[in-house]
Design a protein around this motif. Structure first.
Motif, mmCIF file in Angstrom:
data_model
loop_
_atom_site.group_PDB
_atom_site.id
_atom_site.type_symbol
_atom_site.label_atom_id
_atom_site.label_comp_id
_atom_site.label_asym_id
_atom_site.label_seq_id
_atom_site.Cartn_x
_atom_site.Cartn_y
_atom_site.Cartn_z
ATOM 1 N N ARG A 33 0.727 -1.150 0.012
ATOM 2 C CA ARG A 33 0.080 -0.056 -0.026
ATOM 3 C C ARG A 33 0.754 1.469 -0.113
ATOM 4 O O ARG A 33 0.563 2.387 -0.235
ATOM 5 N N GLU A 34 2.170 0.921 0.067
ATOM 6 C CA GLU A 34 3.024 2.291 0.375
ATOM 7 C C GLU A 34 3.221 2.649 -1.300
ATOM 8 O O GLU A 34 3.230 2.010 -2.178
ATOM 9 N N ARG A 35 3.162 4.112 -1.520
ATOM 10 C CA ARG A 35 2.997 4.561 -2.703
ATOM 11 C C ARG A 35 4.352 4.045 -3.906
ATOM 12 O O ARG A 35 4.004 4.022 -5.021
ATOM 13 N N ASP A 36 5.338 3.924 -3.308
ATOM 14 C CA ASP A 36 6.566 3.331 -4.043
ATOM 15 C C ASP A 36 6.839 2.130 -4.024
ATOM 16 O O ASP A 36 7.981 1.606 -4.703
#
Ligand SMILES: Nc1nc2c(c(=O)[nH]1)N[C@@H](CN(C=O)c1ccc(C(=O)N[C@@H](CCC(=O)O)C(=O)O)cc1)CN2
Ligand SMILES: NCC(=O)N[C@@H]1O[C@H](COP(=O)([O-])[O-])[C@@H](O)[C@H]1O
Length: 220
Positions: A30-33
């Motif tokens: 779920r982390e953007r990167d």
């Protein structure tokens, strides 16, 4: 995902139990990167709580119940067919408790990872925490490795150490090992999705260089 970006690598997770490692991967993804997407979660056990975790994260799930097959080969064949439906780039074993056949391992060689609760090559197989306690070890830990035909014998990519306390039980030790698992596995999966780790004949390449010893998670 922007229109001009290629799709993220597809990660399929196999789990047989509680799924805390799956949850760590869901949270990391779920982390953007994060350079990958979990496309599906499968289990050999219909009641695995890992399936509930996936459903709550709106991730497709499937069950191939090993008890419904007469042989390991038939089970693995059905599992392979279901996995292929999802066209994954990476298969992650996260507490998947079935020994996989040579045909299965060869079909996914080089894109099949496992997390094992010991400092491999010590304590392959099961019941690793009690075995470390019984041996009087002072250091224990977790390993992430490429899966090969040899059970828990594939080249190790990364490890994290856990000190054993004099009053540790298998349960208290497992708890601290799992804390390290939940940090280490997402890091290694990220490396794979970034194309930084590859499986050689019987070695790991990290950023194109031979990995002479497993990457170590810093103690903190
Ligand atoms: N060919 C391989 N298969 C698997 C590997 C591997 O390295 N090579 N890793 C294991 C994961 N694992 C330990 O990390 C492991 C899982 C299960 C067993 C085992 O003895 N399973 C029994 C059934 C146990 C049960 O259902 O509770 C069995 O399959 O008969 C040992 C080690 C995943 N597979
Ligand atoms: N030999 C395989 C094995 O023992 N794997 C271990 O099963 C647990 C699964 O927990 P989880 O379902 O909460 O992720 C993890 O501790 C993992 O190392």
């Amino acid at each position: 995902m922007k229109a001009d970006q290629p799709p993220l690598p597809r990660i399929l997770v196999l789990a047989s139990g509680s799924g805390t490692n799956l949850q760590a991967l869901i949270d990391a993804s779920r982390e953007r990167d994060f350079p990958g997407q979990i496309c599906a979660v499968g289990s050999n056990r219909p009641n695995a709580f890992a399936l509930e975790r996936a459903a709550q994260a709106h991730i497709e799930t499937f069950v191939v119940d090993h008890q419904k097959y007469d042989s390991r080969e038939e089970f693995d064949g059905a599992l392979m067919a279901e996995i292929r439906r999802h066209n994954p780039d990476l298969l992650v074993l996260a507490g998947f408790m079935r020994i996989l056949t040579t045909d299965f391992v060869r079909a996914f060689r080089g894109r099949l990872l496992n997390i094992h609760p010991s400092l491999l090559p010590k304590y392959t197989g099961l019941n690793t925490h009690q075995r470390a306690l019984d041996a009087g070890d002072t250091q224990h830990g977790v390993s992430v490795h490429f899966v090969t035909e040899e059970l828990d014998g594939g080249p190790v990519i990364a490890q994290a150490e856990v000190s054993i306390a004099p009053d540790d039980t298998a349960e208290t030790l497992a708890e601290r090992v799992q804390e390290k698992e939940h940090i280490l596995y997402p890091i290694v999966v990220r490396w794979f999705c970034e194309g930084r780790i590859q499986l050689g004949t019987d070695y790991v390449l990290f950023d194109g260089e031979l990995l002479n010893s497993p990457m170590r998670l810093p103690d903190n």
